[in-house]
Motif scaffolding. Structure first.
Motif, PDB file in Angstrom:
ATOM      1  N   GLY A  85       4.338  43.464 -12.410  1.00  0.00           N
ATOM      2  CA  GLY A  85       3.959  44.557 -13.293  1.00  0.00           C
ATOM      3  C   GLY A  85       4.292  44.261 -14.743  1.00  0.00           C
ATOM      4  O   GLY A  85       3.984  45.062 -15.626  1.00  0.00           O
ATOM      5  N   LEU A  86       4.933  43.121 -15.016  1.00  0.00           N
ATOM      6  CA  LEU A  86       5.191  42.697 -16.385  1.00  0.00           C
ATOM      7  C   LEU A  86       4.069  41.763 -16.794  1.00  0.00           C
ATOM      8  O   LEU A  86       3.874  40.706 -16.193  1.00  0.00           O
ATOM      9  CB  LEU A  86       6.540  41.989 -16.505  1.00  0.00           C
ATOM     10  CG  LEU A  86       7.755  42.913 -16.602  1.00  0.00           C
ATOM     11  CD1 LEU A  86       8.094  43.501 -15.260  1.00  0.00           C
ATOM     12  CD2 LEU A  86       8.927  42.175 -17.172  1.00  0.00           C
ATOM     13  N   GLY A  87       3.340  42.179 -17.803  1.00  0.00           N
ATOM     14  CA  GLY A  87       2.209  41.388 -18.255  1.00  0.00           C
ATOM     15  C   GLY A  87       2.655  40.174 -19.039  1.00  0.00           C
ATOM     16  O   GLY A  87       3.849  39.916 -19.202  1.00  0.00           O
ATOM     17  N   PRO A  88       1.695  39.435 -19.574  1.00  0.00           N
ATOM     18  CA  PRO A  88       2.040  38.275 -20.391  1.00  0.00           C
ATOM     19  C   PRO A  88       2.627  38.716 -21.734  1.00  0.00           C
ATOM     20  O   PRO A  88       2.392  39.837 -22.188  1.00  0.00           O
ATOM     21  CB  PRO A  88       0.695  37.574 -20.583  1.00  0.00           C
ATOM     22  CG  PRO A  88      -0.322  38.655 -20.443  1.00  0.00           C
ATOM     23  CD  PRO A  88       0.251  39.635 -19.452  1.00  0.00           C
ATOM     24  N   MET A  89       3.385  37.828 -22.341  1.00  0.00           N
ATOM     25  CA  MET A  89       3.927  38.086 -23.671  1.00  0.00           C
ATOM     26  C   MET A  89       2.829  37.735 -24.671  1.00  0.00           C
ATOM     27  O   MET A  89       2.447  36.577 -24.796  1.00  0.00           O
ATOM     28  CB  MET A  89       5.176  37.236 -23.909  1.00  0.00           C
ATOM     29  CG  MET A  89       5.901  37.547 -25.193  1.00  0.00           C
ATOM     30  SD  MET A  89       6.517  39.257 -25.331  1.00  0.00           S
ATOM     31  CE  MET A  89       7.797  39.313 -24.091  1.00  0.00           C
ATOM     32  N   GLU A  90       2.306  38.741 -25.338  1.00  0.00           N
ATOM     33  CA  GLU A  90       1.247  38.542 -26.320  1.00  0.00           C
ATOM     34  C   GLU A  90       1.652  39.205 -27.625  1.00  0.00           C
ATOM     35  O   GLU A  90       1.976  40.404 -27.637  1.00  0.00           O
ATOM     36  CB  GLU A  90      -0.072  39.140 -25.818  1.00  0.00           C
ATOM     37  CG  GLU A  90      -0.604  38.437 -24.578  1.00  0.00           C
ATOM     38  CD  GLU A  90      -1.841  39.098 -24.006  1.00  0.00           C
ATOM     39  OE1 GLU A  90      -2.072  40.302 -24.264  1.00  0.00           O
ATOM     40  OE2 GLU A  90      -2.573  38.406 -23.274  1.00  0.00           O
ATOM     41  N   GLY A 130      14.706  33.732 -27.039  1.00  0.00           N
ATOM     42  CA  GLY A 130      15.270  32.883 -25.984  1.00  0.00           C
ATOM     43  C   GLY A 130      15.588  33.653 -24.715  1.00  0.00           C
ATOM     44  O   GLY A 130      15.268  33.207 -23.615  1.00  0.00           O
ATOM     45  N   ALA A 131      16.224  34.805 -24.864  1.00  0.00           N
ATOM     46  CA  ALA A 131      16.548  35.627 -23.691  1.00  0.00           C
ATOM     47  C   ALA A 131      15.266  36.094 -23.011  1.00  0.00           C
ATOM     48  O   ALA A 131      15.166  36.102 -21.778  1.00  0.00           O
ATOM     49  CB  ALA A 131      17.405  36.824 -24.096  1.00  0.00           C
ATOM     50  N   SER A 132      14.276  36.456 -23.808  1.00  0.00           N
ATOM     51  CA  SER A 132      13.003  36.919 -23.261  1.00  0.00           C
ATOM     52  C   SER A 132      12.291  35.798 -22.500  1.00  0.00           C
ATOM     53  O   SER A 132      11.772  36.012 -21.404  1.00  0.00           O
ATOM     54  CB  SER A 132      12.113  37.439 -24.387  1.00  0.00           C
ATOM     55  OG  SER A 132      10.866  37.831 -23.882  1.00  0.00           O
ATOM     56  N   ARG A 133      12.269  34.612 -23.081  1.00  0.00           N
ATOM     57  CA  ARG A 133      11.600  33.476 -22.443  1.00  0.00           C
ATOM     58  C   ARG A 133      12.245  33.157 -21.095  1.00  0.00           C
ATOM     59  O   ARG A 133      11.562  32.989 -20.081  1.00  0.00           O
ATOM     60  CB  ARG A 133      11.656  32.271 -23.385  1.00  0.00           C
ATOM     61  CG  ARG A 133      10.869  31.079 -22.945  1.00  0.00           C
ATOM     62  CD  ARG A 133      10.830  29.962 -23.990  1.00  0.00           C
ATOM     63  NE  ARG A 133      12.152  29.644 -24.549  1.00  0.00           N
ATOM     64  CZ  ARG A 133      12.545  29.951 -25.775  1.00  0.00           C
ATOM     65  NH1 ARG A 133      11.750  30.590 -26.606  1.00  0.00           N
ATOM     66  NH2 ARG A 133      13.756  29.610 -26.198  1.00  0.00           N
ATOM     67  N   LEU A 134      13.583  33.137 -21.048  1.00  0.00           N
ATOM     68  CA  LEU A 134      14.297  32.862 -19.802  1.00  0.00           C
ATOM     69  C   LEU A 134      14.026  33.960 -18.778  1.00  0.00           C
ATOM     70  O   LEU A 134      13.764  33.683 -17.603  1.00  0.00           O
ATOM     71  CB  LEU A 134      15.795  32.744 -20.078  1.00  0.00           C
ATOM     72  CG  LEU A 134      16.688  32.424 -18.894  1.00  0.00           C
ATOM     73  CD1 LEU A 134      16.307  31.096 -18.259  1.00  0.00           C
ATOM     74  CD2 LEU A 134      18.148  32.384 -19.346  1.00  0.00           C
ATOM     75  N   PHE A 135      14.071  35.216 -19.211  1.00  0.00           N
ATOM     76  CA  PHE A 135      13.821  36.335 -18.312  1.00  0.00           C
ATOM     77  C   PHE A 135      12.416  36.255 -17.723  1.00  0.00           C
ATOM     78  O   PHE A 135      12.232  36.394 -16.508  1.00  0.00           O
ATOM     79  CB  PHE A 135      14.020  37.670 -19.035  1.00  0.00           C
ATOM     80  CG  PHE A 135      13.676  38.861 -18.200  1.00  0.00           C
ATOM     81  CD1 PHE A 135      14.479  39.242 -17.142  1.00  0.00           C
ATOM     82  CD2 PHE A 135      12.533  39.597 -18.465  1.00  0.00           C
ATOM     83  CE1 PHE A 135      14.165  40.345 -16.348  1.00  0.00           C
ATOM     84  CE2 PHE A 135      12.202  40.702 -17.690  1.00  0.00           C
ATOM     85  CZ  PHE A 135      13.020  41.075 -16.626  1.00  0.00           C
ATOM     86  N   LEU A 136      11.405  36.036 -18.566  1.00  0.00           N
ATOM     87  CA  LEU A 136      10.029  35.980 -18.059  1.00  0.00           C
ATOM     88  C   LEU A 136       9.809  34.813 -17.102  1.00  0.00           C
ATOM     89  O   LEU A 136       9.049  34.932 -16.143  1.00  0.00           O
ATOM     90  CB  LEU A 136       9.022  35.920 -19.202  1.00  0.00           C
ATOM     91  CG  LEU A 136       8.659  37.256 -19.822  1.00  0.00           C
ATOM     92  CD1 LEU A 136       7.671  37.066 -20.972  1.00  0.00           C
ATOM     93  CD2 LEU A 136       8.089  38.217 -18.799  1.00  0.00           C
ATOM     94  N   ARG A 137      10.496  33.712 -17.329  1.00  0.00           N
ATOM     95  CA  ARG A 137      10.395  32.591 -16.375  1.00  0.00           C
ATOM     96  C   ARG A 137      10.989  32.986 -15.038  1.00  0.00           C
ATOM     97  O   ARG A 137      10.461  32.634 -13.982  1.00  0.00           O
ATOM     98  CB  ARG A 137      11.079  31.356 -16.943  1.00  0.00           C
ATOM     99  CG  ARG A 137      10.260  30.715 -18.041  1.00  0.00           C
ATOM    100  CD  ARG A 137      10.894  29.470 -18.573  1.00  0.00           C
ATOM    101  NE  ARG A 137      10.034  28.874 -19.592  1.00  0.00           N
ATOM    102  CZ  ARG A 137      10.463  28.078 -20.533  1.00  0.00           C
ATOM    103  NH1 ARG A 137      11.752  27.755 -20.593  1.00  0.00           N
ATOM    104  NH2 ARG A 137       9.627  27.581 -21.419  1.00  0.00           N
TER     105      ARG A 137
END
Length: 146
Positions: free
Chosen positions: A39-44, A18-25
């Protein structure tokens, strides 16, 4: 469950999904606002690779934008994100140019808040601004799992 933000073989951060999803958005939002890649790629496969050169440019642009606003709402919305980015930058060995950022903004101010009662609100002086943001990042860094 958790996800990994990696620089090469080193994990810089291991937040919950959840924290990661919010941060990446928020990363994608600020990429759009700054018109720069982060410089942050997609979450794979629960991993996000970080390009340190591109990320360093993004960090400087984010701090520059943050420095040029005195708008209370913009600052409230962006300070937590900016502090999180600073923690990742520090862990990646990226040191912002605090001396340059501490100078009065060379670019025009953005999102200046003007009140009928108190007039315009300007960003704080560079030393106070930098120290406050760095203190927030230090505190957050103590709580962020690697």
């Amino acid at each position: 469950m958790s996800q990994y933000y990696d620089l090469g073989d080193e994990t810089l951060w291991n937040p919950s999904n959840g924290a990661s999803r919010l941060f990446l958005r928020q990363v994608r939002l600020f990429e759009e606002e700054l018109e720069l890649p982060s410089g942050l790629g997609p979450m794979e496969m629960d991993e996000c690779a970080i390009d340190p050169v591109v990320f360093a440019t993004f960090v400087e642009a984010l701090l520059d934008r943050h420095r040029r606003t005195g708008h209370a709402v913009v600052l409230a919305l962006s300070e937590g994100f900016t502090a999180t980015v600073l923690v990742l930058a520090e862990r990646a060995g990226i040191e912002p140019d605090w001396a340059r950022l501490g100078l009065p903004p060379g670019e025009p101010l953005t999102d200046v808040q003007v009140s009928r009662d108190t007039g315009a609100h300007f960003p704080p002086d560079g030393a106070h601004w930098a120290e406050g943001l760095r203190a927030r990042a230090r505190e957050l860094g103590r709580r962020m799992a690697r």
